[in-house]
Design an enzyme around this catalytic site. Structure first.
Site, PDB file in Angstrom:
ATOM      1  N   ARG A  11     -18.008  -3.273  17.800  1.00  0.00           N
ATOM      2  CA  ARG A  11     -17.219  -4.460  17.453  1.00  0.00           C
ATOM      3  C   ARG A  11     -15.875  -4.463  18.186  1.00  0.00           C
ATOM      4  O   ARG A  11     -15.072  -3.552  18.015  1.00  0.00           O
ATOM      5  CB  ARG A  11     -17.023  -4.523  15.929  1.00  0.00           C
ATOM      6  CG  ARG A  11     -18.362  -4.520  15.189  1.00  0.00           C
ATOM      7  CD  ARG A  11     -18.223  -4.828  13.715  1.00  0.00           C
ATOM      8  NE  ARG A  11     -19.509  -4.656  13.033  1.00  0.00           N
ATOM      9  CZ  ARG A  11     -20.469  -5.580  12.972  1.00  0.00           C
ATOM     10  NH1 ARG A  11     -20.280  -6.772  13.537  1.00  0.00           N
ATOM     11  NH2 ARG A  11     -21.606  -5.343  12.349  1.00  0.00           N
ATOM     12  N   CYS A  50     -19.627   1.259   8.444  1.00  0.00           N
ATOM     13  CA  CYS A  50     -18.831   0.644   9.506  1.00  0.00           C
ATOM     14  C   CYS A  50     -17.637   1.569   9.722  1.00  0.00           C
ATOM     15  O   CYS A  50     -16.770   1.671   8.856  1.00  0.00           O
ATOM     16  CB  CYS A  50     -18.382  -0.747   9.072  1.00  0.00           C
ATOM     17  SG  CYS A  50     -17.274  -1.569  10.243  1.00  0.00           S
ATOM     18  N   CYS A  70       0.195   5.107   6.873  1.00  0.00           N
ATOM     19  CA  CYS A  70      -0.442   4.928   8.180  1.00  0.00           C
ATOM     20  C   CYS A  70       0.576   4.307   9.143  1.00  0.00           C
ATOM     21  O   CYS A  70       1.102   3.213   8.889  1.00  0.00           O
ATOM     22  CB  CYS A  70      -1.663   4.033   8.055  1.00  0.00           C
ATOM     23  SG  CYS A  70      -2.846   4.582   6.785  1.00  0.00           S
ATOM     24  N   CYS A 128     -16.122  -9.909   5.743  1.00  0.00           N
ATOM     25  CA  CYS A 128     -15.533  -8.657   5.280  1.00  0.00           C
ATOM     26  C   CYS A 128     -14.284  -8.936   4.454  1.00  0.00           C
ATOM     27  O   CYS A 128     -13.432  -9.726   4.858  1.00  0.00           O
ATOM     28  CB  CYS A 128     -15.186  -7.765   6.478  1.00  0.00           C
ATOM     29  SG  CYS A 128     -14.671  -6.096   5.988  1.00  0.00           S
ATOM     30  N   CYS A 158       0.837  -1.203   0.000  1.00  0.00           N
ATOM     31  CA  CYS A 158       0.000   0.000   0.000  1.00  0.00           C
ATOM     32  C   CYS A 158       0.877   1.261   0.000  1.00  0.00           C
ATOM     33  O   CYS A 158       1.854   1.341   0.744  1.00  0.00           O
ATOM     34  CB  CYS A 158      -0.910   0.000   1.222  1.00  0.00           C
ATOM     35  SG  CYS A 158      -2.024   1.424   1.279  1.00  0.00           S
ATOM     36  N   CYS A 217       0.389   0.555  10.320  1.00  0.00           N
ATOM     37  CA  CYS A 217       0.042  -0.507   9.378  1.00  0.00           C
ATOM     38  C   CYS A 217       1.253  -1.196   8.768  1.00  0.00           C
ATOM     39  O   CYS A 217       2.086  -0.557   8.113  1.00  0.00           O
ATOM     40  CB  CYS A 217      -0.853   0.050   8.277  1.00  0.00           C
ATOM     41  SG  CYS A 217      -1.449  -1.239   7.164  1.00  0.00           S
ATOM     42  N   CYS A 233     -19.237  -7.202   3.686  1.00  0.00           N
ATOM     43  CA  CYS A 233     -18.595  -5.935   4.023  1.00  0.00           C
ATOM     44  C   CYS A 233     -17.287  -5.852   3.245  1.00  0.00           C
ATOM     45  O   CYS A 233     -16.642  -6.871   2.986  1.00  0.00           O
ATOM     46  CB  CYS A 233     -18.318  -5.878   5.534  1.00  0.00           C
ATOM     47  SG  CYS A 233     -17.451  -4.395   6.089  1.00  0.00           S
TER      48      CYS A 233
END
Length: 330
Positions: free
Chosen positions: A263, A191, A59, A99, A55, A62, A131
């Site tokens: 969650r 979400c 972040c 998901c 990616c 991550c 999801c």
């Protein structure tokens, strides 16, 4: 008379709830939880990384960011049939929500997105809530996902607007809000939650909840993640999140967004059964589990371990989460 659903919370009001003595806060949250939910049921969800690593974002938490040197291996988009097989296994193991996550900055209108659309259709045909979390997307892309049968789109705020730039520089807080608005406009459930343990203050946590709780419609799903510290990322040496901070966050989310599914997401691998029980008492009514014992790319309890915990606590998997309204770990 049920607790009123409000979208006009003030920061001071949420802070007053958050700062209550812990046992009072948990009792308050447990009471609200029982007004809107069956406290004996927990929705079991499965999260599968359908495209891993590489990616371009930065972040700080991550391990899938290409710029960090982690042990996570880059994996191209999985074949559609492979994803459908994972979804069927998840359903067989008691999941009602599946998901699919792709480590993209944004959705592009290309063959990969066409394949995601096919995945959504296939998982939807199994009778699961579908999801996706695919990064930023346009309104038109959200409409395509909705037409394919997508039930929910995950797009976490991660942290407060004020602290956001300390964690991510490759996209803005407003980018996240825009994507959530596109999802909502397309008639997909939202979400959206965040991560604690990023180095943020309690005020930042309250500010993040304020953003969620003052949306015109609360997110139907609010994941609360404890930072999963990944070696090679800037936050690898952050302290483990204190369980009572997690409980306090879950309880406050439950009180200010009574109807939402709260969650209990990333970080469960570092919680024992007793600590997770407190999270359920505070209003969490969903977990992520998986056959691979991972949550995206970080360790997570396995299905059998979770079922044993449910038996101990007198909980049961939610058989079917009713899709009564138009509709997600880091």
């Amino acid at each position: 008379m049920k607790t009123t659903i409000r979208n006009n919370w003030t920061k001071e009001e949420i802070q007053q709830i958050y700062d209550q003595p812990l046992m009072e806060l948990i009792y308050h949250a447990a009471s609200v939880h029982r007004e809107y939910h069956n406290a004996a049921e927990v929705q079991v969800c499965t999260l599968l990384s359908v495209k891993t690593g590489g990616c371009p974002e930065d972040c700080s938490y991550c391990g899938q960011a290409a710029r960090y040197h982690t042990d996570i291996k880059v994996q191209a988009l999985l074949p559609t049939q492979t994803v459908i097989e994972h979804a069927q296994k998840a359903k067989n193991n008691g999941s009602t929500r599946f998901c699919m996550a792709a480590a993209w900055r944004e959705v592009r209108d290309n063959r990969d997105f066409d394949r995601i659309i096919d995945m959504v259709k296939g998982v939807n045909d199994l009778g699961l809530e579908v999801c996706c979390t695919l990064g930023m997307l346009t309104e038109q892309q959200a409409i395509r996902l909705q037409e394919a049968g997508l039930h929910a789109y995950n797009h976490n705020l991660d942290t407060s607007e004020q602290y956001y730039d300390e964690i991510i520089s490759t996209r803005t807080f407003d980018n996240r809000i825009n994507t959530i608005n596109h999802v909502r406009k397309a008639g997909i459930t939202v979400c959206s939650g965040g991560i604690i343990g990023l180095g943020e203050s309690h005020i930042d946590r309250i500010a993040m909840l304020l953003t969620l709780a003052t949306m015109p419609k609360h997110p139907e799903s609010v994941p609360v993640n404890a930072l999963a510290r990944v070696k090679g990322t800037p936050l690898e040496n952050n302290a483990k999140v204190d369980i009572w901070d997690m409980v306090r966050m879950i309880a406050t989310a439950r009180i200010v967004m009574p109807k939402s599914m709260v969650r209990l997401s990333a970080g469960r691998i570092e919680m024992n059964e007793t600590e997770q029980a407190w999270c359920f008492m505070a209003g969490a009514n969903s977990i992520f589990t998986g056959e691979r014992e991972t949550l995206l790319v970080t360790p997570n309890p396995g299905v059998s371990e979770d079922m044993k915990m449910f038996q101990t606590l007198g909980l049961k998997p939610m058989v079917k989460h009713i899709k009564d309204e138009a509709c997600t770990a880091h």
